[in-house]
Design a protein around this motif. Sequence first.
Motif, short mmCIF file in Angstrom:
data_model
loop_
_atom_site.label_atom_id
_atom_site.label_comp_id
_atom_site.label_asym_id
_atom_site.label_seq_id
_atom_site.Cartn_x
_atom_site.Cartn_y
_atom_site.Cartn_z
N PRO A 404 14.53 9.20 1.61
CA PRO A 404 15.85 8.98 2.24
C PRO A 404 16.02 7.53 2.68
O PRO A 404 15.12 6.92 3.24
CB PRO A 404 15.82 9.93 3.45
N GLY A 405 17.21 6.98 2.39
CA GLY A 405 17.54 5.63 2.84
C GLY A 405 16.99 4.51 2.00
O GLY A 405 17.35 3.36 2.19
N CYS A 406 16.10 4.83 1.05
CA CYS A 406 15.44 3.78 0.27
C CYS A 406 16.01 3.63 -1.12
O CYS A 406 15.35 3.06 -1.99
CB CYS A 406 13.94 4.05 0.20
N SER A 407 17.18 4.16 -1.37
CA SER A 407 17.76 4.03 -2.70
C SER A 407 19.27 3.93 -2.57
O SER A 407 19.86 4.24 -1.53
CB SER A 407 17.39 5.23 -3.57
N GLY A 433 10.03 -0.90 6.62
CA GLY A 433 9.00 -1.73 6.02
C GLY A 433 9.43 -2.41 4.73
O GLY A 433 10.59 -2.72 4.51
N THR A 434 8.43 -2.66 3.88
CA THR A 434 8.67 -3.36 2.61
C THR A 434 8.88 -2.36 1.49
O THR A 434 8.57 -1.17 1.60
CB THR A 434 7.48 -4.27 2.27
N ALA A 435 9.42 -2.87 0.39
CA ALA A 435 9.68 -2.03 -0.78
C ALA A 435 8.36 -1.69 -1.49
O ALA A 435 7.32 -2.31 -1.25
CB ALA A 435 10.62 -2.75 -1.74
N SER A 436 8.43 -0.73 -2.40
CA SER A 436 7.25 -0.26 -3.11
C SER A 436 6.87 -1.20 -4.25
O SER A 436 7.72 -1.90 -4.81
CB SER A 436 7.52 1.13 -3.69
N ALA A 437 5.59 -1.20 -4.60
CA ALA A 437 5.13 -1.95 -5.77
C ALA A 437 5.57 -1.30 -7.06
O ALA A 437 5.47 -1.90 -8.14
CB ALA A 437 3.61 -2.07 -5.74
N THR A 438 6.05 -0.05 -6.97
CA THR A 438 6.55 0.65 -8.16
C THR A 438 8.01 1.02 -7.97
O THR A 438 8.45 2.11 -8.34
CB THR A 438 5.70 1.90 -8.48
N GLU A 489 8.89 -7.72 -0.57
CA GLU A 489 10.27 -7.81 -0.09
C GLU A 489 10.56 -6.76 0.99
O GLU A 489 10.14 -5.60 0.87
CB GLU A 489 11.26 -7.61 -1.24
N THR A 490 11.29 -7.17 2.03
CA THR A 490 11.80 -6.22 3.01
C THR A 490 12.81 -5.31 2.32
O THR A 490 13.67 -5.78 1.57
CB THR A 490 12.47 -6.95 4.18
N ALA A 491 12.67 -4.00 2.54
CA ALA A 491 13.50 -3.05 1.81
C ALA A 491 14.97 -3.18 2.19
O ALA A 491 15.85 -3.18 1.32
CB ALA A 491 13.01 -1.63 2.05
N GLY A 518 11.61 3.29 -3.02
CA GLY A 518 10.53 4.14 -2.55
C GLY A 518 9.39 4.24 -3.52
O GLY A 518 8.26 4.55 -3.15
N GLY A 519 9.66 3.95 -4.82
CA GLY A 519 8.61 4.04 -5.82
C GLY A 519 8.15 5.46 -6.02
O GLY A 519 8.74 6.42 -5.55
#
Length: 637
Positions: A404-407, A433-438, A489-491, A518-519
């Motif tokens: 939730p909230g990350c897309s 927090g930061t974004a996912s590596a994926t 990167e900050t999400a 969210g990856g």
Amino acid sequence: MKRRLFSIGAVLALAAGAVAVVIAAPSAVAAQAAAPDINVANVQAHLTQFNTIATQNGGHRRAGSAGYTASVNYVKGKLEAAGYTVTLQDCTTCTYRSNNLIADWPGGPADDVIMFGAHLDGVSAGPGINDNASGSAALLENALALAAANPTMVKHVRFGWWTDEEQGLNGSEFYVNNLTATQKSAIKGYYNFDMVASTNGGYFINRITSTTAAPLKAYWDSLNLAPEENVEGQGRSDDYSFQQGGIPTSGYATGASANKTSAQATKWGGTAGADYDPCYHASCDNTNNISATHLNRSADGIAHAVWTAVGTGVPGSPTVANPGSKTGTVGTAASLQLSASGGTAPYTWSATGLPTGLSVSTSGLISGTPSAVGTYNVTATATDSAGKTGSATFTWTISTAPPPGCSGTNGTDVAIPDNTTVNSTITIAGCTGTASATSTVEVHIRHTYIGDLVVSLVAPDGTAYVLHNKTGSGTDNLDKTYTVNVSSETANGTWTLRVQDVASNDIGTIDTWTLNLGGTTPPPGCAGTNGNDIAIPDNTTVNSTIAISGCTGTASATSKAEVHIKHTYISDLVVSLVAPDGTAYVLHNKTGSGTDNIDQTYTVNLSSETRNGTWTLRVQDTASQDVGTIDTWTLTL
């Protein structure tokens, strides 16, 4: 047909002197009168004349030569005697300056045109009877048959014979580039016929699943021929020029220098492992290098397309507007209104293959809430008040919902003019927090030449991550999901999809894009990556392995194989995922024509396979002249 090795250069500058014509092409209009049976003996008589012309003029009919001029005059004389308005267009930018021949049959609306064409030139090595007197002769006899029948025309029909095709599709490119925007929009479709009588031939149709191809496919289907997509001919004949002009295309071919497979030999007869045309671009391409059976079936199929597409005074079938590839997520409501034109309104709608949880109303509204992950092949059908039907097929991919909230998704269309940079933004809030590596970026861009584009994801702090950098040559549209490491990167903040068009003549639109920060995190031990480069030489099979351990049970029905291969001609490649028990799952099978590189994530049903063990990415290079490297691949079970 031009050789595969020829590289089409930048679009040539438009020259003065091109004839102003108004053309149009095929909608799905159904003919009410039966198409005539084209007499193959008449087509063969034209071939004999072309062979004689070559014999009398140095043994060939190459563009700009005396043999080509004599070929033009022969076709012109036949058409003018039948009542056609014939125009010769001087191709001033062709390698060998010479004429295109355009023939219009009177009748039908000038803003609703169907066009049929073939290249009239050959190579200097021989008479060029299969390549391409066969397509030219079949087209000529069909034009004469139309004149003899003189039906009432619902649409205007135009025929074209192109010069300088063998030097790079130059004649047809010149024709299309010299059309005004109004003339180009009048063309509703273009049918191309190139090498339609190969002695070891198959039965191939350009863009076989398209609405434009429907009448061609319907005729060969009626003969139980089970035609296939013309993979070998993609980008190599004059339909490509019209395609680049934004005009729907299709056509027939029976094969050039590629080898007939054993499955094709079983289905169609002939010799497996041998060239479709053993005299391709050779001195032996004369009247002995013709399959009368293939020639007859091609000529009759052209007649069916002419009568079906052009119409005979009675409203035809509706044409369904293809909505393009669609995406959605489990648990999020979806809605799509279908539309159609032509036929006799109103329409009643139906659809097959919809994602689980979606349905279609009789008014054409697809709605509901998807409940299962997968890629669905949807066919939408409109039935008009006269009982005639039209359909369109597209894919609808449903994925799991991100955290939730990350897309976010931006579905607002943004026009992409020539030589311009445009932006589309998504604002993320409520993510921690930061974004996912994926992180993933799902991009859908409509564009007629994606080799013109540089596409980047720009983070809130201004850092740009290049997703697509002028690859894909003349491929239409960009429908792809990219995995990006944006873990620094900050999400939260405004993210931008930046699209740069760096060349002229092709434009497009950002359709929609989705950002998921969210990856995805696979179960522990159930994923792996091999980043070791492995060279892919010509005509060789190479392997790259990933060992999975510490995972329990069987693999997922939606397992993922993310593949990155650098290669200069991906239609040479067969790429398979091989399970520990030796079962092979084909991911890529010689598609993509001359496109560079494979950067794609494949969803594979591996639910019958034990997860633990050594998995292999097997890459087979099946042709000469192009090599590459397995860059990296990731398996998620």
